[in-house]
Every structure is written in C-alpha cells, then in structure tokens.
Design an enzyme around this catalytic site. Sequence first.
Site, PDB file in Angstrom:
ATOM      1  N   SER A 293      10.806 -47.244 -30.915  1.00 27.87           N
ATOM      2  CA  SER A 293      10.544 -46.154 -31.966  1.00 27.87           C
ATOM      3  C   SER A 293      10.174 -46.614 -33.322  1.00 27.87           C
ATOM      4  O   SER A 293       9.934 -45.699 -34.073  1.00 27.87           O
ATOM      5  CB  SER A 293      12.004 -45.240 -32.162  1.00 27.87           C
ATOM      6  OG  SER A 293      12.208 -44.710 -31.137  1.00 27.87           O
TER       7      SER A 293
ATOM      8  N   LYS B 190      14.468 -42.502 -42.579  1.00 28.82           N
ATOM      9  CA  LYS B 190      14.483 -41.479 -41.233  1.00 28.82           C
ATOM     10  C   LYS B 190      15.643 -40.797 -41.300  1.00 28.82           C
ATOM     11  O   LYS B 190      16.765 -40.920 -41.963  1.00 28.82           O
ATOM     12  CB  LYS B 190      14.504 -42.592 -40.007  1.00 28.82           C
ATOM     13  CG  LYS B 190      14.160 -41.728 -38.914  1.00 28.82           C
ATOM     14  CD  LYS B 190      14.265 -42.756 -37.628  1.00 28.82           C
ATOM     15  CE  LYS B 190      13.888 -42.259 -36.131  1.00 28.82           C
ATOM     16  NZ  LYS B 190      13.844 -43.248 -35.054  1.00 28.82           N
TER      17      LYS B 190
ATOM     18  N   SER C 221       9.919 -42.665 -32.130  1.00 21.83           N
ATOM     19  CA  SER C 221      10.579 -41.657 -32.752  1.00 21.83           C
ATOM     20  C   SER C 221      10.545 -41.747 -34.367  1.00 21.83           C
ATOM     21  O   SER C 221      10.546 -40.589 -34.884  1.00 21.83           O
ATOM     22  CB  SER C 221      12.197 -41.364 -32.439  1.00 21.83           C
ATOM     23  OG  SER C 221      12.748 -42.596 -32.682  1.00 21.83           O
TER      24      SER C 221
END
Lengths: 480, 485
Positions: free
Chosen positions: B166, B67, B142
């Site tokens: 997330s 990420k 996210s």
Amino acid sequence: MYKVVIGLEVHCEVKTKTKNFSNSINTYSTVPNEHVSTVDLGLPGILPVPNKEAVRKALKTAMALNCKNPDEVIFDRKNYFYPDLPKGYQITQVTKPCGIQGYLDIFVGEEEKRVYIHQLHLEEDTASLEHFANYSLIDYNRSGIPLMEIVTEPCISSADEAVSFLEALRNIFLYCGVSEARSDKGQMRCDVNISLMKEGDTKLGTKVEMKNINAFTSVRAAIEYEIKRQSEILDQGGTIKQETRRIDEDGKTYSMREKVDAIDYKYFIEPNIPPVKLTPEYLDEIRKEIPVLEFARIKKYQNDFGLSFYDATVLAKDRGIADYFEEVIQEGAEPIDAASWVMTVVLGTLNKLEIPLTELFITPKMLAGVLRLIRQDKISLNHGKKIIYQAIEEKKDPLVIIEENHIEQIKDDQLILQHVQKAIEENPEQVRQYIEEGKDYVKNFFVGKVMQATNRQADPKVTLELIIQELEKRKANEGK
Amino acid sequence: MDYQHQTIMDLRKQLDDGTCTSEELFQTALDLAKKYQESDNSFVTITPEFKQKKSQSLLNGIPYGLKDNFSTANILTTASSNILKDYIPPYDATVYKKLKQSGAVLVGKTTLDELAMGGTGTTAHTGVVRNPWDEQRLIGGSSAGSAACVARGIVPFAIGSDTGDSIRKPAAFGGIVGFKPTYGRISRYGLFAFASSLDHVGTLTRCVEDAAIVTDVLKGKDPLDMTSLENEDLNYYEHLHDDIKGRKLFYFKETCDLENYSAEDEEVIAVLTKFHELLDRLRKEGFEIEGISFGKDLLNAIYPSYMTISCAEATSNNANLTGIQFGPRGEGSSIEEIMFDARTKGFSELIKRRFILGSYILQKENQERLFLNAGRVRRLIVDRMNKLFETYDGLIMPASGGIAPKFGERSDELSERYLLLENHLALGNFGGFPSITLPMGFLHGMPLGINLTGRIKEDGVVLTMAQKIEDVAGYRGIVAGDQNV
C-alpha cells in the site's frame, strides 16, 4: 434417583493496579465510566499491552490449583458482536492457558473430595450494561479488567460439593492475594452446567447452563432447583432441552435462550501480543510466593496439633488468623491453648472492639508469654482473659500490664501462711464456729479474707489448703 | 528551484538561512493542496490552521501529509469509510505525536482506499484519487492520497501504511520513493488496524534521503506497541552514502527473465527491459546481481495467502465498527439489527466482501484448511527468503509489471505472469522485511518503480543500497509533469 453431573466456570477479577491491556485504573467504582481509556473503548488504532502483574497472578493461581503452566504466554481473540464488547472481540487464552489439568482438594463437610480443574485462563472483562424500558446504558469501568476463568471438569455431584468448591476456591484467591473475590461487587461470578443421568448410564445427559450467578447461596438454590426440575421432567419420561437459564430472586430458574448450535467464536492468536517465554526461574520465583493453603493447614492442625476438624477449619479459614495461630505455637505455646485462645479470646475481643486482625496489637510472642504464665499457674485463666482484652484495647504489652499491676499469683506458701494466720487470729468467732459447731463453710470466709488482703493474688488452691491445715491444727489443740 | 521540487534538506537550508519561514512553506503547501484537490483528490481533510511546535529536528517547519487512517486528536479521521465519516478521535497516534514533536507541519489527512483495503485508490468515501501524471489513470493504493500529494509536489513527504504493498505500489505509479521499514521499526499505535500481523507504517518521499530522514524521526520502541522494536543507535541519514561494493542482490528468474514472456506481454517486456538495463548499470557500480529460482509454487501462493490472512485479521480488527461506541448509529428494534444496519450502510461492497471472506476463513470448519494453512505458507515463504538472505543482501524486482492502469481498465483478466509481477511485494509484509520502491524510468510518459527488499532489521543497509540505486537511475526528486524519458 439420578446421578447429578455439574461443571463450574468461575470468573474472578484479578487485583492489579491497572487493567489487563491498558493503563486505566483497575478499581471498583459506582460512578459510571470513570476509569476508561481509548483502549478500553476499543477505538480505532488502539493496541493491547498485557499487564505483567495480571499474568503473574494468573500463573500463581494456576500453580495453587496444581495446574501445569505453559512454556510461553500467548493470547487469543474470541470474536463476537455484543454491545458490552467494544472491540468486537475479547482477548483471552485458548491456545495456551495459564494453567491446565489441575485439581483442588476440598472438604465437603468432613469428607475429602478432589475437584479436577480443566483449565485456568486470563482474559479481559466486558463492559457492563444497564437496561431500561426502551434504552440501555453502557458502563466501561469494567471493560478490560483482568479476569481469570477457572473451568472444572464435570466432576461435581451436588450443591454441597459445588458450594464447598467455590468457598475453597475463593479461599485460594484470598490466600494467594490475587483477588478480593467479592461476590457482592461481581468480582467472583459463576456459570453452572448441570445435567442428570440415570444410575448406570455411561452417556452424559443434556446439559443446562446457568450463567452469571454471583452469590454462593444462589448457586446452591439454582442447583437444587434444577435437580428437582430436571428429575421431574425425566420421571415423566420427558427430555431436557439444551438451554441457558437464569436464576431469579425467587430461587427458581427460567429459560433465557435455547442453544441450537454452539457459537463459533472464530478464535485466532492475538497478533499484537508477541509470545513471551516463561523461564523455570521465573515460575519458581512465583511458586515460592504461594503459602501453605487452607486444605493442608486443616489437615496439619488435626494431625500435628490434635485439633478437632471444626477448630482446624475455623483457624485455617483466614490466612492471617492461621499464620498468627501458627506463630503463637512457634513462640512456645501449647497448640491446644493457642487454638482456644486465638479463636475465643483474641478473635472475640477483636470482634467486640471492631478492630481488624491487621491492627491487632499483641504479637504472637506476647500471647505465648501470657499463655506460659497461665500454664505455670502464675496467673489465673480469668485474669489472663482480662489482661488480653485490656492489652488489645489499650495497645499495651500484656506482660507489662501484669507487672505494673502485680497480678502474678502469690505462690509462696510462707507468704500466704502469714495472711492465713493473721485472718484466723483476727476472726476468733469464725474459728469457734468451725471447731465447735462443725461449720465447714467457714473456710470459704477465710479464703475471701486472704484474697482481700492479697489483692486477689494469692493462689486460691494453696490458700484453701493452708486454711484447712491451720483450722485443723487449732481443732486438734482444742481437743487436748 | 520551485517549492514543488524541493526535498526536505532543500527546504531545511532555506528555513535555516532565513530565506523562508515555516509559515510561508505551510501557506504554499496549503495553496497547492487546495489548487489540486479537485483534480487529484489527495485529501479527505485539509488542515488550514498553521500549528507548529518548534524543535531541533530536521523536520522542523516542514509541511507533510498524513494518511487518514492515523488517529489525530480533534481532527477528523475517516479511514475513507462512511462508517467513520464523522469520527473525530480523542487521541494521537504515536507517529503523529512524533511528527508534532519534531516540528513538522500537517497540511492534510490524505485519501486512502476504504479502511486501507484495496490497491487502486478508487474506493474512498470521498471519491477516486487521480494520478498527477495522468488524470485518466489511478495512482494505486491504499496510500493513494499520500502518494499523489508527494508526486504532485504539494508536500515533500507523507506518511502511509503498507499491509501488502500500500505504500510501495502507489509510490511506483507516482514516480516517488515509498519505504516500508522493518515490522515494528515504527509504532503502529494509532494506525487503524487492517491486518495487524502485516500492517506497517512507512514514508512517501521524492528521494531516498528524505525517506531516511523521516524514518529516523519516526522509528523507535513504543511502550504502547508491544511489537515495536528496541531502539537502535544507527542514524540512517548519516549512513546513506556508505560503500555498497560487493553487496549481493537477487531477483526471481520466474518473473524477471524475458524468455518467460511472449510477444503479447508487450508492456511487461518493456518494463523488464528497463529493469535489466538498470541492473547492468548497478553491476558496474559494484553490486553483484543474479537471478535465482524461488519456486513457482511459492510465488503463486503469495497472493492467495496474503488475501486469506489479511481478510481474516481485517474482519476481526474492524469488528469495533458497529455504530455503538462511535460512528453513525444504525436503526432497528434489536441490538443485532442496529449493528447490522450500521455495518450494511457504513461499508462499501468490496469491504463487505472481504469481511465475509475473512469470517468464512476463520470459521471453525475452515480455519485449519484456510487460515492456518495460509500461515504455514507464509512461514515457508519467509523461511525461503531468510535462506536467500544468508547469501544475498537484498531482493531487487520491478515494483509492478506495468505503468499505472487507466480507471476501469484494470481487471484480474491479465496473464498469470503479470499477476505474479504485480503481487510479489507482500513478501515484505510476510516477513516484516524492510522494502523500498523508487523510480527507475518511464514508459508511455508514466513512471515505473523498482523495488528493493532487505534483511529484517537492516533498514539502514536497504536505504544505503537504495541511495546508490537512486544515484544510478537518476530520477531523484521528480514531480508530476516533469520531462519524462
């Protein structure tokens, strides 16, 4: 006349190997951005790891200031935007400071005064900014250096008291070994809050804040100037503006900004540092490391050793000197002797030879030994001083110097008598002058002769007595 | 079997017996990453250079995605925000360092909702992330890119961060496994902070086994993260198939009992029907499962408390983004103007709204009523959970009340019950509980997830139970486009 009310906020950098929340070296440097890590720069993703040594020293200082310690160590965030604050918040202590509700007893002149401490907390220093005509530069060396802030209650009422307090506080830092507290390096800085109120008023006047004053002389100047300035305004029926002022080199203060509302720092507990419990054992261990401090020593030197306030103050000022002085006494010296010899002879010699106390060769035991010989009249005061000087300079045991040079006084009456008799026999003219012409001063001539013959080791008092005795004996015989 | 379906252990076998090399795997992953970048938009940066440090780890030679809110030295790290669009960090996050040491091979930095705030995968500065199962639909966030690249089969695993849900929500929408271990199990050092007390690092994989393998590599005490947990001897991978007989699970009756819903809640009812069917099969395998009343008030309080705490912490955590130390320098005649300009241009509206909320929440006059009260509610909820964990080994729930929404259709104007079912995952962040989402079936051709949350520090127990659920549910290793029933 107005009553002056002063509160101080003192910042002092804590001496540690590394910074408060990072591994960067904590040291003073004139090369910008030399000791900087990702943490000090506040880069995305960094986390703080508190420095145990900094916490320990803050707790120790809080104890020396008679503060209450918390049950656990936690930190808070103080949120505000400023270019010298890379994270956009400062890690500090609000919820549970390292110390609260303390006091420090100080001397203002010879008067005792108790200054109340509101709190002592540990935080991190900001970066430093240097401003130029149309740009500014940031030096992150200072960013993250552990900083103690000591906040007094508004209980100080003059420049004298303020400066005496600052000196006493610096002395605590040095005694406890928590900081070098050098103003010239910005390691100790002070904010002064000052307000004036009419005698008999119960409500405090409007507060003016003066920030970041390094030198104590500037603190004094700033306070004295403000008292004058504010008194004049009040005398003319004016009102004092709540504002922040700075002191300039001319000793005057100038308005920096007016304070409309207090800034809301939106404090909250730092979530990245879990609370650490403080055990009584751990706190006791720290407490044991705190030496007897200056104030207590000054009182002890006066009360127990009979020293004057001045002498007591000079000796207690530096922990190294005070410890040395006390050890000389423990080694058997009379306190009065130890005091005067440490202050004048030892310190004088070190000064002259530019040797720091830490490198002083003669031990308290050696000095006590020399003082004992002087007390016993085995060596003269003058000799003693010369021997100490030589011992320090040559890094040699003074007692060895005495022995090697046969400096001990000849106290043996018979031995001195032999020398006296010899001198009298060898100088009949002087004897005649004494007996026939009554020239009393001739006896000094004989003292000189004996001293010459004994390499100045003869006890001068005994020598003179024997000379007079022998000359009078001859005078009596003449008359028969 | 094609590359896209293979788990870490499948690839491990091939690497070990010499059927393929790590360079070849990397090249395959790279080609897939490029091929699907336009449709999925999983990556902010694809790292085209093969870099590997060989090791004895099970991850040696395995490609993965990271990420884009983990700091990677000399590799662009944007957190999908304009204010960091050119930021190249000088240091490695602990997670990235460990993956490098284990010999895993980075394929790219994955897209996220800007600064990890938001749950849609639609707010990145490089555009929306699309769901590989249906490009009309979002994947959730996210950790949107991390979920999408695993669901697509570009990499067998990706690393995400989870502050409210997330990792676990996009995993559910992508038909994969999302695991957020206990708070502190994996170091947060180098993870761009969103809300420090809620932020977790975790994994996105296509099977429970891979979640265990990656977590085994990442876990451990980090001297740079004071909140990281002491090392434990337990190897999760080796204990995956331990017996689960007699393990007790609970679910919230308020949100899971069908009788609480009316006919118009069609999708929720379909989800819950599948959920209860799976529970019945799990009971047959030895789980004891019952519904409990958690308390409507507490359930209702989860989302507002989460928003209050996370916005407040986020405001402070992102106060370093001023364009002074790094990032695009703003314009203006004073320092305030310069910072103001940088932040005005650097953040999207959603972020600015959250920062303003956070700032409001922390203000002296509001702090007690909002921030501190939210903290107290959090404590009440965690205490209630811990009380239940005295009896039960885990909480089992549908990961969401429906399938991944279409772009634009998702709004807050849904039924109250639906909202509750959408937002319970933050429970795991409140208490730092280990929590895992895995596929439990399909609805309208889209995957659905089931979530299991366990006792703090019992990551191994959660993974073992999840392994059993995966065996029973039967959706191990699925990739977007697979037959779905």
